[in-house]
Design a protein around this motif. Structure first.
Motif, PDB file in Angstrom:
ATOM      1  N   ALA A  29       0.939  10.979   1.481  1.00  0.00           N
ATOM      2  CA  ALA A  29       0.677   9.988   0.439  1.00  0.00           C
ATOM      3  C   ALA A  29      -0.710   9.374   0.602  1.00  0.00           C
ATOM      4  O   ALA A  29      -1.438   9.676   1.545  1.00  0.00           O
ATOM      5  CB  ALA A  29       1.739   8.887   0.491  1.00  0.00           C
ATOM      6  N   VAL A  30      -1.040   8.492  -0.335  1.00  0.00           N
ATOM      7  CA  VAL A  30      -2.282   7.727  -0.287  1.00  0.00           C
ATOM      8  C   VAL A  30      -1.901   6.252  -0.381  1.00  0.00           C
ATOM      9  O   VAL A  30      -1.164   5.850  -1.276  1.00  0.00           O
ATOM     10  CB  VAL A  30      -3.221   8.109  -1.455  1.00  0.00           C
ATOM     11  CG1 VAL A  30      -4.482   7.264  -1.432  1.00  0.00           C
ATOM     12  CG2 VAL A  30      -3.569   9.594  -1.403  1.00  0.00           C
ATOM     13  N   ALA A  31      -2.385   5.457   0.569  1.00  0.00           N
ATOM     14  CA  ALA A  31      -2.128   4.016   0.568  1.00  0.00           C
ATOM     15  C   ALA A  31      -3.300   3.312  -0.111  1.00  0.00           C
ATOM     16  O   ALA A  31      -4.452   3.723   0.042  1.00  0.00           O
ATOM     17  CB  ALA A  31      -1.960   3.506   1.997  1.00  0.00           C
ATOM     18  N   VAL A  32      -3.010   2.250  -0.848  1.00  0.00           N
ATOM     19  CA  VAL A  32      -4.019   1.502  -1.598  1.00  0.00           C
ATOM     20  C   VAL A  32      -3.847   0.023  -1.285  1.00  0.00           C
ATOM     21  O   VAL A  32      -2.722  -0.479  -1.215  1.00  0.00           O
ATOM     22  CB  VAL A  32      -3.854   1.737  -3.119  1.00  0.00           C
ATOM     23  CG1 VAL A  32      -4.933   1.014  -3.904  1.00  0.00           C
ATOM     24  CG2 VAL A  32      -3.847   3.225  -3.447  1.00  0.00           C
ATOM     25  N   ARG A  33      -4.971  -0.686  -1.094  1.00  0.00           N
ATOM     26  CA  ARG A  33      -4.918  -2.126  -0.846  1.00  0.00           C
ATOM     27  C   ARG A  33      -6.169  -2.802  -1.377  1.00  0.00           C
ATOM     28  O   ARG A  33      -7.174  -2.163  -1.674  1.00  0.00           O
ATOM     29  CB  ARG A  33      -4.748  -2.437   0.640  1.00  0.00           C
ATOM     30  CG  ARG A  33      -6.000  -2.176   1.460  1.00  0.00           C
ATOM     31  CD  ARG A  33      -5.796  -2.532   2.906  1.00  0.00           C
ATOM     32  NE  ARG A  33      -7.019  -2.330   3.671  1.00  0.00           N
ATOM     33  CZ  ARG A  33      -7.108  -2.454   4.970  1.00  0.00           C
ATOM     34  NH1 ARG A  33      -6.032  -2.767   5.678  1.00  0.00           N
ATOM     35  NH2 ARG A  33      -8.254  -2.270   5.594  1.00  0.00           N
ATOM     36  N   ASP A  34      -6.125  -4.119  -1.435  1.00  0.00           N
ATOM     37  CA  ASP A  34      -7.255  -4.961  -1.834  1.00  0.00           C
ATOM     38  C   ASP A  34      -8.093  -5.214  -0.579  1.00  0.00           C
ATOM     39  O   ASP A  34      -7.598  -5.760   0.402  1.00  0.00           O
ATOM     40  CB  ASP A  34      -6.718  -6.279  -2.394  1.00  0.00           C
ATOM     41  CG  ASP A  34      -7.801  -7.240  -2.842  1.00  0.00           C
ATOM     42  OD1 ASP A  34      -9.005  -7.003  -2.567  1.00  0.00           O
ATOM     43  OD2 ASP A  34      -7.455  -8.258  -3.463  1.00  0.00           O
ATOM     44  N   SER A  35      -9.361  -4.843  -0.612  1.00  0.00           N
ATOM     45  CA  SER A  35     -10.200  -4.986   0.587  1.00  0.00           C
ATOM     46  C   SER A  35     -10.432  -6.447   0.968  1.00  0.00           C
ATOM     47  O   SER A  35     -10.751  -6.739   2.115  1.00  0.00           O
ATOM     48  CB  SER A  35     -11.544  -4.295   0.387  1.00  0.00           C
ATOM     49  OG  SER A  35     -12.294  -4.939  -0.619  1.00  0.00           O
TER      50      SER A  35
END
Length: 61
Positions: A29-35
């Motif tokens: 998978a690919v994880a996504v977050r707010d930097s």
């Protein structure tokens, strides 16, 4: 998700106080977050969904 994923900031990100997205490749998978909030929540999407997203935003940019 990996305990220590390698987060990468979008190449379109500006300075430190702008809206930025970071991603980490955590197979399959690919994880996504707010930097701006690295300790905050993140979400994951499967690799096919991530490729579809990138294809769509690349075509409309």
């Amino acid at each position: 998700m990996s305990l220590n994923p390698e987060w990468r900031k979008s190449s379109y990100s500006g300075g430190e106080n702008t809206a930025c997205v970071e991603v980490a490749f955590v197979s399959p998978a690919v994880a996504v977050r707010d930097s701006k909030d690295p300790g905050g929540p993140s979400f994951t999407v499967d690799s096919a969904a991530w490729r579809g997203f990138l294809t769509t935003v690349t075509r409309t940019a």
